[in-house]
Scaffold this active site. Structure first.
Site, short mmCIF file in Angstrom:
data_model
loop_
_atom_site.label_atom_id
_atom_site.label_comp_id
_atom_site.label_asym_id
_atom_site.label_seq_id
_atom_site.Cartn_x
_atom_site.Cartn_y
_atom_site.Cartn_z
N ALA A 280 0.79 -1.24 0.00
CA ALA A 280 0.00 0.00 0.00
C ALA A 280 0.82 1.28 0.00
CB ALA A 280 -0.94 0.00 1.21
N SER A 281 2.11 1.19 0.31
CA SER A 281 2.91 2.42 0.40
C SER A 281 3.58 2.78 -0.91
CB SER A 281 3.99 2.26 1.47
OG SER A 281 3.41 1.88 2.68
N ASP B 231 2.22 -3.14 4.16
CA ASP B 231 3.44 -2.98 3.35
C ASP B 231 4.61 -3.29 4.27
OD1 ASP B 231 5.66 -1.75 1.74
OD2 ASP B 231 4.01 -0.95 0.55
N ARG C 125 9.27 -1.63 -12.75
CA ARG C 125 10.22 -1.73 -13.87
C ARG C 125 11.08 -0.50 -13.98
NH1 ARG C 125 8.10 -2.80 -19.58
NH2 ARG C 125 6.18 -1.80 -18.88
N ARG D 100 8.65 -6.67 -18.17
CA ARG D 100 7.91 -7.11 -16.99
C ARG D 100 8.46 -8.47 -16.53
NH1 ARG D 100 3.08 -5.12 -19.83
NH2 ARG D 100 2.41 -3.22 -18.82
N ASN E 246 9.57 -10.40 -7.68
CA ASN E 246 8.13 -10.32 -7.42
C ASN E 246 7.48 -11.68 -7.22
OD1 ASN E 246 8.47 -7.62 -7.57
ND2 ASN E 246 7.24 -7.28 -9.39
N ASP F 131 -4.73 -2.45 -19.74
CA ASP F 131 -4.65 -2.65 -21.19
C ASP F 131 -5.95 -2.19 -21.87
OD1 ASP F 131 -2.14 -3.83 -20.74
OD2 ASP F 131 -3.10 -5.72 -20.26
N HIS G 105 -0.60 -10.00 -20.10
CA HIS G 105 -0.42 -8.62 -19.65
C HIS G 105 1.03 -8.17 -19.81
CE1 HIS G 105 -1.21 -4.97 -17.45
NE2 HIS G 105 -0.41 -5.31 -16.45
N MET H 210 -2.25 2.79 -13.43
CA MET H 210 -2.44 1.42 -12.94
C MET H 210 -3.34 1.42 -11.71
SD MET H 210 -1.88 -1.74 -13.46
CE MET H 210 -3.26 -2.39 -12.55
N1 APR Z 1 4.97 -7.20 1.34
C1 APR Z 1 4.28 -6.05 1.20
N2 APR Z 1 4.70 -5.01 0.47
C2 APR Z 1 5.87 -5.15 -0.18
C3 APR Z 1 6.64 -6.33 -0.10
C4 APR Z 1 6.15 -7.39 0.70
N3 APR Z 1 6.80 -8.55 0.82
N4 APR Z 1 7.75 -6.15 -0.86
C5 APR Z 1 7.68 -4.92 -1.40
N5 APR Z 1 6.54 -4.31 -0.98
C6 APR Z 1 6.08 -2.94 -1.25
C7 APR Z 1 7.21 -1.92 -1.27
O1 APR Z 1 7.63 -1.58 0.04
C8 APR Z 1 6.54 -0.76 -1.99
O2 APR Z 1 5.89 0.12 -1.10
O3 APR Z 1 5.49 -2.85 -2.53
C9 APR Z 1 5.50 -1.47 -2.88
C10 APR Z 1 5.82 -1.38 -4.35
O4 APR Z 1 5.81 -0.04 -4.70
P1 APR Z 1 6.80 0.57 -5.78
O5 APR Z 1 8.17 0.10 -5.51
O6 APR Z 1 6.54 2.04 -5.82
O7 APR Z 1 6.30 -0.13 -7.12
P2 APR Z 1 4.99 0.18 -8.02
O8 APR Z 1 5.34 1.12 -9.10
O9 APR Z 1 3.86 0.50 -7.12
O10 APR Z 1 4.75 -1.25 -8.72
C11 APR Z 1 4.47 -2.39 -7.96
O11 APR Z 1 3.01 -3.43 -9.59
O12 APR Z 1 2.46 -3.01 -11.85
C12 APR Z 1 3.28 -3.68 -10.96
O13 APR Z 1 5.25 -3.81 -12.28
C13 APR Z 1 4.70 -3.29 -11.11
O14 APR Z 1 5.37 -5.25 -10.04
C14 APR Z 1 5.28 -3.87 -9.87
C15 APR Z 1 4.20 -3.60 -8.84
#
Ligand code: APR
Length: 339
Positions: A9-10, A34, A93, A99, A106, A162, A190, A241
């Site tokens: 969520a963050s 998160d 990415r 992806r 992931n 998409d 996707h 997204m």
């Molecule tokens: N549990 C919970 N949250 C997590 C974990 C975990 N194990 N690991 C990482 N996160 C959190 C990170 O702390 C971060 O706040 O996931 C969040 C991901 O946010 P960003 O790094 O800003 O990435 P974002 O652009 O939101 O994309 C996230 O969605 O569309 C897809 O390709 C994209 O796979 C990517 C994902």
């Protein structure tokens, strides 16, 4: 009472997605999880004078693998009683990455989070955003199967972006000011060439000039790269997204409350959804994004529009299926034959 949970969520997607959930009249309780910052995001959102109550749950400091008791407790509290879980957790990415490059990191994150879902809210709808969706959804399914709680009608890969892109880009070409009026099915997967927009099945029907078709298809398939490039190292699509993820979640919640006739393309396990088996047999893919009729049980019916594809779309589908098979297999074996 509808409880929605955002895992991750963050992040760049997670925060605007949580904002949209917080202001939705369809959600009564919103729970954020998160590995960083969630109490802050929750406190900030809690000042918004909307219906949903909000809670923020964070993993133990430095615990990225969810091994500490505090992390398990936070997941338990966040997920217990959830009706819908939306998962944008992961790493985004960077320029030059596909992806699929995201797969290793992931895949582990999604596997870990789905184990928690299987324990604390096995009956919830699960909407996976974390990429590569073509592989993370099979990972989620395998984890849920192992836990004995897999309901294929309730697991979705969110491919709505998409569709949103296809609506927007077609709207630009035909001069439609409100692209939401256009229903454009996008099928397949996707990621890049696995994404197949089926303009021949658009409603109302649209006439794409011949000389613009290839560029349009390419833009829908690789639209995410435009954003990655424009952000110049700062990540991938987040705001669009988040909008797409929320739009899908909203459709699911409306359908769960009995609203009829809601159809959304989404990436599902075909053999577990009515009408899906025939599509799985025809494509050789057990997972595919197709228009799905949503209802109180989740994915009520997969709608087979593939047989109506024109020659150009048939070629795109052939290409998509090749890539998709590899992606699906990677997800399945990540769980069953761990690296
Ligand atoms: N549990 C919970 N949250 C997590 C974990 C975990 N194990 N690991 C990482 N996160 C959190 C990170 O702390 C971060 O706040 O996931 C969040 C991901 O946010 P960003 O790094 O800003 O990435 P974002 O652009 O939101 O994309 C996230 O969605 O569309 C897809 O390709 C994209 O796979 C990517 C994902």
């Amino acid at each position: 009472m509808v409880k929605a949970v955002v895992l991750g969520a963050s992040g760049g997607i997670g925060q605007p997605l949580s904002l949209l959930c917080k202001i939705s009249p369809l959600i009564d309780e919103l729970s954020l999880f998160d590995v960083v910052n969630t109490p802050g995001v929750a406190a900030d959102l809690s000042h918004i004078s909307s219906v949903a109550t909000i809670g923020g749950f964070v993993a133990a400091k430095g615990d990225f693998k969810g091994e500490k008791q505090e992390t398990e407790d936070a997941k338990k509290e966040a997920l217990t009683g959830a009706d819908i879980v939306i998962i944008p957790a992961g790493v985004p990415r960077k320029p030059g990455m596909t992806r699929d490059d995201l797969f290793k990191t992931n895949a582990g994150i999604v596997k870990d989070l789905i184990v928690a879902v299987s324990k604390y809210c096995p009956k919830a709808y699960v909407c996976v955003i974390s990429n590569p969706v073509n592989s993370t959804v099979p990972i989620a399914a395998e984890v849920l199967k192992k836990a004995g709680v897999f309901d294929p009608k309730k697991l979705f890969g969110v491919t709505t972006l998409d569709v949103v892109r296809a609506q927007t880009f077609v709207g630009e070409i035909i001069g439609e000011k409100d692209p939401r009026k256009l229903t454009i099915p996008v099928v397949g997967g996707h990621s890049g060439a696995t994404i197949v927009p089926m303009f021949s099945q658009a409603k109302p029907s649209v006439k794409i000039p011949e000389d613009k078709l290839d560029a349009l298809v390419n833009r829908v398939q690789f639209g995410g790269d435009e954003v990655v490039k424009a952000k110049d190292g700062a990540g991938s699509a987040t705001l669009s997204m988040a909008y797409a993820g929320f739009r899908f979640a909203e459709s699911l919640i409306k359908a769960s409350k009995g609203e009829k006739g809601i159809i959304e393309p989404t990436f599902v396990y075909l053999p577990g959804v009515e009408g899906g088996d025939a599509i799985a047999k025809k494509t050789g893919c057990e997972y595919f994004s197709v228009p799905v009729e949503l209802g109180p049980n989740g994915a009520e019916k997969a709608i087979n529009i593939l047989s109506s594809a024109n020659d150009h779309e048939k070629k795109l589908l052939e290409e998509a299926i090749k890539g998709l098979k590899t992606n699906i297999e990677a997800g399945v074996s990540f769980v069953n034959n761990p690296p």
